[in-house]
Scaffold this motif. Structure first.
Motif, PDB file in Angstrom:
ATOM      1  N   ASP A  33       0.857  -1.184   0.000  1.00  0.00           N
ATOM      2  CA  ASP A  33       0.000   0.000   0.000  1.00  0.00           C
ATOM      3  C   ASP A  33       0.890   1.230   0.000  1.00  0.00           C
ATOM      4  OD1 ASP A  33       0.920   0.235   2.629  1.00  0.00           O
ATOM      5  OD2 ASP A  33      -0.968  -0.371   3.537  1.00  0.00           O
ATOM      6  N   ALA A  34       0.269   2.417  -0.033  1.00  0.00           N
ATOM      7  CA  ALA A  34       1.050   3.650  -0.116  1.00  0.00           C
ATOM      8  C   ALA A  34       1.917   3.849   1.120  1.00  0.00           C
ATOM      9  CB  ALA A  34       0.116   4.845  -0.302  1.00  0.00           C
ATOM     10  N   GLY A  35       1.401   3.488   2.299  1.00  0.00           N
ATOM     11  CA  GLY A  35       2.166   3.676   3.525  1.00  0.00           C
ATOM     12  C   GLY A  35       3.432   2.850   3.552  1.00  0.00           C
ATOM     13  N   THR A  36       3.323   1.569   3.189  1.00  0.00           N
ATOM     14  CA  THR A  36       4.526   0.735   3.200  1.00  0.00           C
ATOM     15  C   THR A  36       5.490   1.158   2.088  1.00  0.00           C
ATOM     16  OG1 THR A  36       3.308  -0.948   1.928  1.00  0.00           O
ATOM     17  CG2 THR A  36       3.478  -1.255   4.319  1.00  0.00           C
ATOM     18  N   HIS A  74      -4.845   0.393  -7.483  1.00  0.00           N
ATOM     19  CA  HIS A  74      -3.787   0.219  -6.482  1.00  0.00           C
ATOM     20  C   HIS A  74      -2.451   0.716  -7.031  1.00  0.00           C
ATOM     21  CE1 HIS A  74      -0.979  -1.715  -3.744  1.00  0.00           C
ATOM     22  NE2 HIS A  74      -0.586  -2.554  -4.686  1.00  0.00           N
ATOM     23  N   LEU A  75      -2.159   0.424  -8.293  1.00  0.00           N
ATOM     24  CA  LEU A  75      -0.894   0.866  -8.879  1.00  0.00           C
ATOM     25  C   LEU A  75      -0.825   2.386  -8.973  1.00  0.00           C
ATOM     26  CD1 LEU A  75      -0.383  -1.764 -11.741  1.00  0.00           C
ATOM     27  CD2 LEU A  75       0.678  -1.714  -9.471  1.00  0.00           C
ATOM     28  N   ALA A  80       2.134   6.915  -6.972  1.00  0.00           N
ATOM     29  CA  ALA A  80       2.040   8.302  -6.519  1.00  0.00           C
ATOM     30  C   ALA A  80       2.629   8.508  -5.132  1.00  0.00           C
ATOM     31  CB  ALA A  80       0.583   8.751  -6.518  1.00  0.00           C
ATOM     32  N   ALA A  81       2.925   7.424  -4.424  1.00  0.00           N
ATOM     33  CA  ALA A  81       3.322   7.531  -3.019  1.00  0.00           C
ATOM     34  C   ALA A  81       4.761   7.972  -2.823  1.00  0.00           C
ATOM     35  CB  ALA A  81       3.091   6.192  -2.317  1.00  0.00           C
ATOM     36  N   THR A  82       5.637   7.683  -3.795  1.00  0.00           N
ATOM     37  CA  THR A  82       7.062   7.990  -3.625  1.00  0.00           C
ATOM     38  C   THR A  82       7.640   8.549  -4.923  1.00  0.00           C
ATOM     39  OG1 THR A  82       8.071   5.918  -4.397  1.00  0.00           O
ATOM     40  CG2 THR A  82       7.186   5.942  -2.146  1.00  0.00           C
ATOM     41  N   ALA A  83       8.907   8.898  -4.877  1.00  0.00           N
ATOM     42  CA  ALA A  83       9.634   9.350  -6.065  1.00  0.00           C
ATOM     43  C   ALA A  83      10.469   8.222  -6.660  1.00  0.00           C
ATOM     44  CB  ALA A  83      10.518  10.533  -5.710  1.00  0.00           C
ATOM     45  N   ARG A 106      -0.353  -1.892 -21.374  1.00  0.00           N
ATOM     46  CA  ARG A 106      -0.681  -0.485 -21.662  1.00  0.00           C
ATOM     47  C   ARG A 106      -1.402   0.164 -20.491  1.00  0.00           C
ATOM     48  NH1 ARG A 106      -1.530  -2.838 -26.932  1.00  0.00           N
ATOM     49  NH2 ARG A 106      -3.731  -3.234 -26.448  1.00  0.00           N
ATOM     50  N   LEU A 107      -2.319  -0.559 -19.876  1.00  0.00           N
ATOM     51  CA  LEU A 107      -3.070  -0.007 -18.747  1.00  0.00           C
ATOM     52  C   LEU A 107      -2.171   0.183 -17.529  1.00  0.00           C
ATOM     53  CD1 LEU A 107      -6.362  -2.106 -19.070  1.00  0.00           C
ATOM     54  CD2 LEU A 107      -6.100   0.351 -19.519  1.00  0.00           C
ATOM     55  N   ALA A 108      -1.266  -0.754 -17.301  1.00  0.00           N
ATOM     56  CA  ALA A 108      -0.341  -0.616 -16.173  1.00  0.00           C
ATOM     57  C   ALA A 108       0.574   0.588 -16.370  1.00  0.00           C
ATOM     58  CB  ALA A 108       0.477  -1.894 -16.019  1.00  0.00           C
ATOM     59  N   ALA A 109       1.038   0.783 -17.599  1.00  0.00           N
ATOM     60  CA  ALA A 109       1.873   1.956 -17.880  1.00  0.00           C
ATOM     61  C   ALA A 109       1.091   3.241 -17.635  1.00  0.00           C
ATOM     62  CB  ALA A 109       2.377   1.889 -19.319  1.00  0.00           C
ATOM     63  N   ALA A 110      -0.177   3.254 -18.026  1.00  0.00           N
ATOM     64  CA  ALA A 110      -1.007   4.438 -17.794  1.00  0.00           C
ATOM     65  C   ALA A 110      -1.229   4.683 -16.302  1.00  0.00           C
ATOM     66  CB  ALA A 110      -2.350   4.271 -18.503  1.00  0.00           C
ATOM     67  N   ALA A 111      -1.124   3.627 -15.495  1.00  0.00           N
ATOM     68  CA  ALA A 111      -1.273   3.760 -14.041  1.00  0.00           C
ATOM     69  C   ALA A 111      -0.007   4.298 -13.387  1.00  0.00           C
ATOM     70  CB  ALA A 111      -1.642   2.412 -13.425  1.00  0.00           C
ATOM     71  N   GLY A 112       1.094   4.383 -14.139  1.00  0.00           N
ATOM     72  CA  GLY A 112       2.288   5.018 -13.609  1.00  0.00           C
ATOM     73  C   GLY A 112       3.507   4.146 -13.434  1.00  0.00           C
TER      74      GLY A 112
END
Length: 277
Positions: A33-36, A74-75, A80-83, A106-112
């Motif tokens: 998750d974002a916290g971990t 989730h992705l 978005a959680a870190t650099a 393609r969708l995973a890449a669009a998720a970041g």
């Protein structure tokens, strides 16, 4: 909240690709998750990878039972959680057809994310692995989708023999060689644990190899793996399982004794507020 100094996706992809070219190798832990993810970034890790097991357990589901849509959401949160660059556990691409695998990339890449893995497990008990020609076709479709992106997406191909309990090293090598020829950037056989098997695999392929640390029966550590020539070491769902194990022990103590001795090992709220603030 996205860190204000987060690099562009292209810059993160370049960073991730460069890590695989470093003969010293690197550890890529698996937040759920974002916290971990933020805690792992605070500890100084240079890249992160999602874990289907950890994410599924956190949602109260068995591994590999969460559909593609929630995983993509989730992705978005994870990246978005870190650099840091993030690679995604994309299971088997969420469908048999090569076109579905390509769409998942393609969708995973669009998720970041800047990389992702595709496995050759079908999820079916009667035929748990795709035949090698079709499995390679699926990897080839993933590679074509990845190469069409505006940044260098790092594609990892997984051979699942050992992970599903079929410890056939020769077949694992044949599979990874086929995926290498299909264009995969990184090769991965989760569950392989004997150093002699890992050494043999390294001799038989010419792509960076990822090894899952902590597989059953494995006693080797990351520095030893790097010295052997392994370029990337991940830990899968083991961090999530460790956290959930501590939770269960604490909750059992609370239920059975009515005590909170578990708090002696707990990180303080003050420390977490400092880290997340």
């Amino acid at each position: 909240m996205t860190p204000p100094n987060r690099p562009s996706q292209h810059a993160l992809a370049d960073t991730f690709r460069a890590l695989h070219a470093d003969p010293a190798g690197f550890l890529i832990p698996n937040p759920w998750d974002a916290g971990t993810a933020r805690l792992l970034a605070h500890l100084g890790f240079r890249a992160l990878a999602s874990t289907s097991a950890g994410f599924s357990f956190g949602r109260g589901h068995a591994d590999r039972s969460v559909p593609r849509g929630p995983l993509l959401a989730h992705l978005v949160e994870l990246t978005a959680a870190t650099a840091l660059p993030v690679s995604a556990d994309l299971e088997n691409g969420f469908g048999d057809a090569p076109s579905t695998v390509a769409e998942t990339i393609r969708l995973a890449a669009a998720a970041g994310v800047v990389g992702g893995s595709i496995e050759d497990a079908t999820g079916r008990a009667d035929a748990p692995l795709y035949d090698i020609p079709f499995a390679a076709e699926r990897i080839r479709a993933a590679v074509e989708a990845a190469r069409a992106l505006p940044f260098p997406f790092t594609l990892t191909a997984r051979a699942e023999n050992f992970f599903i309990g079929r410890g056939d090293l020769a077949d694992t090598i044949r599979r990874l060689q086929a995926y290498q020829e299909a264009g995969a950037d990184v090769l991965f056989a989760p569950g392989i644990s004997r150093t002699e098997d890992i050494a043999t695999l390294l001799r038989e392929v010419d792509r960076p190899v990822n090894v899952l640390l902590g597989a059953p029966g494995m006693s080797v550590d990351a520095p030893t793996l790097f010295a052997m020539g392994v370029r990337r070491v991940s830990v899968g769902g083991s961090l999530a399982r460790a956290a959930l194990g501590a939770f269960l022990r604490a909750a059992t103590e609370l239920r059975d004794q009515g005590t909170t001795d578990y708090t002696r090992d707990a990180v303080s709220g003050k420390e977490l507020n400092r880290l997340f603030g």
